[in-house]
Design a protein around this motif. Structure first.
Motif: not given
Length: 88
Positions: A40-41, A44-45, A48, A50-51, A76
């Motif tokens: 997940n990290q 996110l990169q 990016p 927001p969720t 995602s």
């Protein structure tokens, strides 16, 4: 996964810079990967935006929390690819 296999996987994953900063042991890094925290990290990169969903960082072998993290990851990834224009 044997020691040599884990080392190969760990080397590939460390290239992202988030994983294996030297302060974690192999088991902790492996659990972050299995629990969906690390993936997940990375997502996110990549995206990016927001969720509204928060990742559970303290799964502690709770299968439900692990499934929730991986479900967030799949959503995602789907959102990322569905929002991108398809080009040939």
């Amino acid at each position: 996964m044997g020691g040599a296999e884990w080392e190969r996987e760990q080397t590939g994953v460390k290239t992202f810079g988030l994983f294996g900063s030297g302060n974690q042991d192999n088991l902790t890094m492996y659990m972050d990967l299995v629990d969906g925290i690390f993936l997940n990290q990375i997502m996110l990169q990549i995206d990016p935006r927001p969720t509204n969903q928060r990742i559970n960082k303290h799964v502690n072998n709770d299968v439900n929390l692990r499934i929730q993290n991986l479900t967030i990851l799949v959503r995602s990834i789907k959102t990322y690819y569905q929002d991108r224009p398809f080009s040939r």
